[in-house]
Design an enzyme around this catalytic site. Sequence first.
Site, PDB file in Angstrom:
ATOM      1  N   CYS A  25       0.815  -1.224   0.000  1.00  0.00           N
ATOM      2  CA  CYS A  25       0.000   0.000   0.000  1.00  0.00           C
ATOM      3  C   CYS A  25       0.844   1.268   0.000  1.00  0.00           C
ATOM      4  O   CYS A  25       0.310   2.369  -0.132  1.00  0.00           O
ATOM      5  CB  CYS A  25      -0.960  -0.003   1.193  1.00  0.00           C
ATOM      6  SG  CYS A  25      -2.218  -1.281   1.056  1.00  0.00           S
ATOM      7  N   HIS A  69     -12.036   9.052 -10.161  1.00  0.00           N
ATOM      8  CA  HIS A  69     -10.871   9.113 -11.042  1.00  0.00           C
ATOM      9  C   HIS A  69      -9.910  10.232 -10.652  1.00  0.00           C
ATOM     10  O   HIS A  69      -9.384  10.955 -11.494  1.00  0.00           O
ATOM     11  CB  HIS A  69     -11.295   9.211 -12.514  1.00  0.00           C
ATOM     12  CG  HIS A  69     -11.841   7.916 -13.014  1.00  0.00           C
ATOM     13  ND1 HIS A  69     -13.151   7.541 -12.791  1.00  0.00           N
ATOM     14  CD2 HIS A  69     -11.254   6.896 -13.672  1.00  0.00           C
ATOM     15  CE1 HIS A  69     -13.351   6.350 -13.324  1.00  0.00           C
ATOM     16  NE2 HIS A  69     -12.216   5.927 -13.861  1.00  0.00           N
ATOM     17  N   GLU A 108     -12.848  -0.866   0.006  1.00  0.00           N
ATOM     18  CA  GLU A 108     -11.822  -0.757  -1.027  1.00  0.00           C
ATOM     19  C   GLU A 108     -11.861  -1.962  -1.960  1.00  0.00           C
ATOM     20  O   GLU A 108     -11.473  -1.867  -3.111  1.00  0.00           O
ATOM     21  CB  GLU A 108     -10.434  -0.668  -0.399  1.00  0.00           C
ATOM     22  CG  GLU A 108     -10.182   0.610   0.336  1.00  0.00           C
ATOM     23  CD  GLU A 108      -8.780   0.687   0.918  1.00  0.00           C
ATOM     24  OE1 GLU A 108      -8.324   1.817   1.145  1.00  0.00           O
ATOM     25  OE2 GLU A 108      -8.133  -0.357   1.137  1.00  0.00           O
TER      26      GLU A 108
END
Length: 118
Positions: A25, A69, A108
Site C-alpha cells: 500500500c 478518477h 476498497e
Amino acid sequence: MFRITKEFHFSASHQLTSLPADHQCARLHGHNYVVEVELAAEELNVHGFVRDYHELAPLKRYIDESFDHRHLNDVLGHDQVTAECLAKHFYDWCKARLPETSAVRVSETPKTWAEYRP
C-alpha cells in the site's frame, strides 16, 4: 429505530506513504470504492421515509466531481487516505447536510471495509 442505506461508487488512486517502502500500500495503487451511507430516525416523516433517497443526490455529485478518477492524496491534501479516514470524511460531509446520518462504510475491495459510526 428506522434505518436506510444508499450505496455510491467511485474509482480513485492513493498512496500510503507512511508505510514501509516494501508494503504494497506504500506504492501508488487504486481501488473501486463503495461508499454506503446509513441514515437513521426514531420516527418516519409524513411521507413514511427516514429521508427521501433523492435527497442524497448532492453526495453523488460531490463524489463524482471531487473523488471519482482522482488521486485521493491530492483531493484530501494529506497522506492518511485509508478507508477509515474516508469513512470519517464522508460521515462529516453527510452529517452537516443530513442530520439523520448515523454511519458511513467505505469498501476498497469486495472483502474489506471500514466504518465510521460515532
